[in-house]
Design a protein around this motif. Structure first.
Motif, PDB file in Angstrom:
ATOM      1  N   UNK A 138       0.855  -0.984   0.026  1.00 43.85           N
ATOM      2  CA  UNK A 138      -0.128  -0.113  -0.027  1.00 43.85           C
ATOM      3  C   UNK A 138       0.859   1.263   0.040  1.00 43.85           C
ATOM      4  N   UNK A 139       1.992   0.992  -0.709  1.00 37.95           N
ATOM      5  CA  UNK A 139       2.698   2.285  -0.506  1.00 37.95           C
ATOM      6  C   UNK A 139       2.359   3.387  -1.421  1.00 37.95           C
ATOM      7  N   UNK A 140       1.152   3.219  -2.458  1.00 38.12           N
ATOM      8  CA  UNK A 140       0.843   4.364  -3.156  1.00 38.12           C
ATOM      9  C   UNK A 140      -0.172   5.408  -2.391  1.00 38.12           C
ATOM     10  N   UNK A 141      -0.611   4.671  -1.161  1.00 38.35           N
ATOM     11  CA  UNK A 141      -1.520   5.313  -0.095  1.00 38.35           C
ATOM     12  C   UNK A 141      -0.753   6.724   0.565  1.00 38.35           C
ATOM     13  N   UNK A 142      -1.323   7.830   0.481  1.00 37.09           N
ATOM     14  CA  UNK A 142      -0.904   9.075   1.083  1.00 37.09           C
ATOM     15  C   UNK A 142      -0.469   8.842   2.257  1.00 37.09           C
ATOM     16  N   UNK A 143      -1.440   8.088   3.271  1.00 34.07           N
ATOM     17  CA  UNK A 143      -1.061   7.904   4.519  1.00 34.07           C
ATOM     18  C   UNK A 143       0.178   7.229   4.783  1.00 34.07           C
ATOM     19  N   UNK A 144       0.806   6.310   3.942  1.00 35.25           N
ATOM     20  CA  UNK A 144       1.892   5.592   4.339  1.00 35.25           C
ATOM     21  C   UNK A 144       2.969   6.724   3.956  1.00 35.25           C
ATOM     22  N   UNK A 145       2.930   7.490   2.825  1.00 36.02           N
ATOM     23  CA  UNK A 145       3.926   8.371   2.451  1.00 36.02           C
ATOM     24  C   UNK A 145       4.119   9.325   3.693  1.00 36.02           C
ATOM     25  N   UNK A 146       2.906   9.912   4.236  1.00 37.56           N
ATOM     26  CA  UNK A 146       3.162  10.970   5.193  1.00 37.56           C
ATOM     27  C   UNK A 146       3.944  10.238   6.590  1.00 37.56           C
ATOM     28  N   UNK A 147       3.684   9.196   6.890  1.00 36.14           N
ATOM     29  CA  UNK A 147       4.316   8.527   7.971  1.00 36.14           C
ATOM     30  C   UNK A 147       5.583   8.122   7.832  1.00 36.14           C
ATOM     31  N   UNK A 148       6.063   7.894   6.470  1.00 37.86           N
ATOM     32  CA  UNK A 148       7.565   7.643   6.263  1.00 37.86           C
ATOM     33  C   UNK A 148       8.299   8.866   6.295  1.00 37.86           C
ATOM     34  N   UNK A 149       7.614  10.011   6.328  1.00 34.80           N
ATOM     35  CA  UNK A 149       8.159  11.434   6.323  1.00 34.80           C
ATOM     36  C   UNK A 149       8.382  11.715   7.935  1.00 34.80           C
ATOM     37  N   UNK A 150       7.742  10.754   8.658  1.00 32.08           N
ATOM     38  CA  UNK A 150       8.147  11.267  10.229  1.00 32.08           C
ATOM     39  C   UNK A 150       7.100  11.738  11.013  1.00 32.08           C
ATOM     40  N   UNK A 151       5.824  11.790  10.477  1.00 38.38           N
ATOM     41  CA  UNK A 151       4.544  12.393  11.303  1.00 38.38           C
ATOM     42  C   UNK A 151       3.563  11.551  11.011  1.00 38.38           C
ATOM     43  N   UNK A 152       2.473  11.900  11.871  1.00 38.66           N
ATOM     44  CA  UNK A 152       1.195  11.250  11.715  1.00 38.66           C
ATOM     45  C   UNK A 152       0.455  11.446  10.418  1.00 38.66           C
ATOM     46  N   UNK A 153       0.299  10.198   9.803  1.00 40.85           N
ATOM     47  CA  UNK A 153      -0.411  10.221   8.471  1.00 40.85           C
ATOM     48  C   UNK A 153      -2.117  10.187   8.636  1.00 40.85           C
ATOM     49  N   UNK A 154      -2.751  10.844   7.863  1.00 41.80           N
ATOM     50  CA  UNK A 154      -4.289  10.601   7.863  1.00 41.80           C
ATOM     51  C   UNK A 154      -4.631  10.751   6.371  1.00 41.80           C
ATOM     52  N   UNK A 155      -5.685  10.021   6.094  1.00 36.59           N
ATOM     53  CA  UNK A 155      -6.289   9.685   4.639  1.00 36.59           C
ATOM     54  C   UNK A 155      -7.695   9.100   4.908  1.00 36.59           C
ATOM     55  N   UNK A 156      -8.723   9.380   4.336  1.00 36.60           N
ATOM     56  CA  UNK A 156      -9.812   8.856   4.002  1.00 36.60           C
ATOM     57  C   UNK A 156     -10.086   8.076   2.321  1.00 36.60           C
ATOM     58  N   UNK A 157     -10.370   6.680   2.562  1.00 33.99           N
ATOM     59  CA  UNK A 157     -10.745   6.340   0.936  1.00 33.99           C
ATOM     60  C   UNK A 157     -11.297   5.029   1.191  1.00 33.99           C
ATOM     61  N   UNK A 158     -11.748   4.474   0.060  1.00 30.54           N
ATOM     62  CA  UNK A 158     -12.326   3.235   0.093  1.00 30.54           C
ATOM     63  C   UNK A 158     -11.112   2.086   0.044  1.00 30.54           C
ATOM     64  N   UNK A 167     -11.214   5.691   7.489  1.00 33.76           N
ATOM     65  CA  UNK A 167     -10.455   6.676   7.822  1.00 33.76           C
ATOM     66  C   UNK A 167      -9.066   5.978   8.438  1.00 33.76           C
ATOM     67  N   UNK A 168      -7.824   6.363   7.917  1.00 31.58           N
ATOM     68  CA  UNK A 168      -6.673   5.880   8.149  1.00 31.58           C
ATOM     69  C   UNK A 168      -5.829   6.706   9.114  1.00 31.58           C
ATOM     70  N   UNK A 169      -5.261   6.102   9.989  1.00 32.04           N
ATOM     71  CA  UNK A 169      -4.143   6.793  10.863  1.00 32.04           C
ATOM     72  C   UNK A 169      -2.925   6.011  10.622  1.00 32.04           C
ATOM     73  N   UNK A 170      -1.769   6.537  10.431  1.00 29.84           N
ATOM     74  CA  UNK A 170      -0.537   5.939  10.057  1.00 29.84           C
ATOM     75  C   UNK A 170       0.605   6.715  10.829  1.00 29.84           C
ATOM     76  N   UNK A 171       1.456   5.955  11.684  1.00 26.24           N
ATOM     77  CA  UNK A 171       2.404   6.370  12.512  1.00 26.24           C
ATOM     78  C   UNK A 171       3.823   5.509  12.227  1.00 26.24           C
TER      79      UNK A 171
END
Length: 618
Positions: A138-158, A167-171
């Motif tokens: 799922x590397x294409x998901x923005x929440x993964x990309x935000x988390x890999x940048x070092x902060x909490x990732x948020x994203x809503x999607x199917x 709704x996705x939270x990633x850390x």
């Protein structure tokens, strides 16, 4: 000089001038009232909608804030860090899957999973489902990309796998400032729509691109308020945010911003009707959402119409009063000429009316007297019926005691015979100066008398007449009283009785004595039903069900014949042999339960017959 006619005086120049002036004033007043009512109605509607919008926004924020800190907290778990550093080993993977499954169940999240730095899911809470996340990237998901940048990732999607909204939270999971992977928690927000459905209002939430992903109007889901640009559409497709969604705009034909709210006109695609809504919006900056409400303004339009009708009615009544007063002045002389004639006609009419009133009064007096007699007779009949019902209930209790008399007599004779033996032994022991042994015999006599006293007290309470007053009754106490009365019969029959009352202190609204009578009837019937069974079993259970207590009496007998199951509560219906009952026990029991505000039913189960009583709980 010719005197003007009444019509000419009524329609003269002064009257026409006053009428025109009044009409002009009324039109101006109606126009001003309409404008005021329109502004006032929209201001009140906007206030109500703004309050509901704030509540909805706060509710959404509460749902998100509940889970916002969980990924960050879980990402510090050493098990995740150790696993990302050394992910080999099937047993370790399975243990981590079970750990995430436990975390997901406790937190009530939709899914919880762990990805490495390339975006590959290596452990997930849904590892045992038909379509698990394990092994998916799922590397294409923005929440993964935000988390890999070092902060909490948020994203809503199917969901790319489940196609369910979330709704996705990633850390990021770190070790000595190095990001090893990402912990993701997906929450389900489907319940948000169901809890906020309200006739006349449409709640919707849009993402930063303007796509509606939460709405109480289901056919607007994954559509937009405005057309999306080609670049935005390509971005949404690339991120697989809404796969297979149309992303078409809603048919808005008119939009107007006024003060702090907007007015929009939308074509209903089902029937082609144009609906007008009051439009308010509020931002959720943390999530990047915009919460909006569309409120139907039919109520405002109706308020304006009602106000105009009321004001118009007031003006119309005022004009009519003026016209009536004017006409009255013109008719005074004409009325004077006919006054005497009318007076004589009125006197004649009064004489006829008085004669009719006198005759009608005599008829009504006779009818009232007859009605009072009928009411008195009905009251006496109802009182007699109530007394008869009470006597019948009391007679049924005595009949039940009569049927159990042999067992009760045996239960009393046994202690009496034992008392006689113990007393004779005590006399002989005292003569032999064996005081301690004689004292033991006297103690046994005391215990036997207490047992007989308890049984006689319970029988006296059961046999006495009781009032219809309801009170809070411990269910276990009523059941113990009924079982105490039936104990001789239970012991004699060798039945295996099991009682399950959960919780033990369960209480109901009932009459204690009458409830015991119902239980004695049902348990006696169960004893009769199992008398020919090799293993005799009776099960009594009780538990809460909503605002009621559900009490079941089951036996392992042959059950009730299906053809007659609807007749078991009818008077004089019985399946027992002649001489073993009149068929009134269940009829009286059903009446007692209904008068206590409950219900009683019978059905056949795999075990046998089952009687179900439902009573109100305090």
């Amino acid at each position: 000089m010719v005197e003007p006619s009444t019509a000419e005086g009524f329609m003269g120049r002064p009257f026409l001038t006053a009428l025109i002036f009044g009409l002009v004033f009324m039109i101006a007043a109606l126009a001003g009232t309409s404008r005021w009512a329109y502004q006032q109605g929209f201001a009140e509607k906007a206030g109500e909608s703004s309050t509901r919008l704030a509540l909805y926004r706060s509710y959404l924020q509460g749902v998100l804030e509940k889970y916002e800190t969980l990924p960050e907290l879980l990402a510090t778990d050493k098990r995740l860090v150790n696993f990302l550093q050394n992910p080999d080993g099937r047993e370790r993977i399975e243990a981590l899957n079970r750990y995430l499954e436990t975390v997901n169940r406790i937190s009530d999240a939709a899914d919880t999973y762990l990805m490495d730095r390339e975006g590959l899911t290596i452990a997930a809470s849904n590892w045992q489902t038909p379509r698990p996340f394990v092994g998916r990237n799922f590397s294409f998901r923005p929440y993964f990309q935000e988390a890999m940048e070092g902060h909490l990732g948020r994203y809503f999607a199917l969901g790319a796998t489940s196609s369910q909204r979330g709704y996705y939270f990633a850390y990021p999971v770190r070790h000595q400032q190095q990001i090893l992977g990402t912990l993701v928690m997906k929450i389900n927000i489907d319940t948000v729509e169901d809890k906020w459905k309200k006739p006349g209002d449409i709640f919707l939430v849009t993402d930063p691109e303007g796509v509606i992903f939460i709405t109480t109007k289901t056919d607007w889901r994954y559509r937009t308020l405005l057309p999306l640009s080609h670049g935005v559409l390509e971005m949404l497709v690339a991120s697989k945010r809404y796969p297979a969604a149309s992303l078409t705009p809603i048919n808005i034909i008119h939009s107007k911003v006024q003060d702090d709210y907007g007015l929009v006109s939308i074509v209903d695609e089902e029937n082609g009707v144009v609906q007008r809504y009051l439009h308010l919006r509020s931002e959720m900056r943390e999530a990047g959402w915009e919460v909006q409400i569309l409120s139907d303004i039919k109520g405002v339009e109706q308020f304006v119409i009602r106000t105009m009708v009321a004001v118009g009615s007031v003006f119309t009544i005022a004009v009519m009063l003026i016209l009536l007063f004017w006409q009255r002045q013109l008719r005074l002389q004409e009325r004077h000429r006919y006054e005497e004639k009318s007076r004589r006609m009125l006197e004649d009419a009064n004489e006829v009316l008085e004669s009719r009133v006198s005759s009608r009064t005599r008829e009504l007096t006779r009818s009232n007297s007859q009605l009072r007699q009928e009411i008195t007779e009905r009251q006496r009949t109802e009182a007699k019926l109530r007394r008869t019902r009470k006597e019948l209930v009391h007679a049924a209790k005595l009949a039940a005691l009569g049927q159990m008399s042999a067992g009760i007599t045996h239960e009393l004779n046994q202690p009496l015979a034992a008392i006689r033996t113990y007393s004779e032994n005590a006399v002989r022991l005292f003569r032999k100066e064996r005081g301690e042994d004689a004292l033991w015999n006297l103690e046994q006599i005391s215990e036997l008398t207490e047992r007989m006293a308890a049984l006689s007290t319970q029988l006296k309470l059961f046999a006495r007449k009781t009032s219809d007053r309801l009170e809070i009754v411990p269910l276990h106490g009523s059941l113990d009283g009924a079982l105490e009365i039936l104990r001789p019969a239970l012991v004699k029959s060798g039945v295996k009785l099991e009682v399950r009352i959960i919780p033990e202190d369960l209480e109901v609204w009932a009459n204690n004595v009458l409830l015991q009578q119902v239980l004695v009837n049902l348990i006696s019937n169960a004893l009769h039903a199992v008398q020919n069974q090799e293993e005799k079993r009776i099960l009594i259970t009780a538990h809460r069900q909503g605002g009621l207590v559900k009490l079941l009496v089951q036996d392992n007998g042959p059950g009730v014949v299906q053809e007659v199951i609807e007749q078991v509560f009818e008077p004089f219906f019985t399946t027992k042999e002649p001489g073993q009952g009149l068929g009134l026990g269940l009829t009286i029991s059903a009446r007692i339960v209904r008068e206590m505000g409950g219900t009683i039913e019978v059905a056949n189960t795999e075990l046998g017959a089952c009687f179900t009583i439902k009573l109100k709980t305090p």
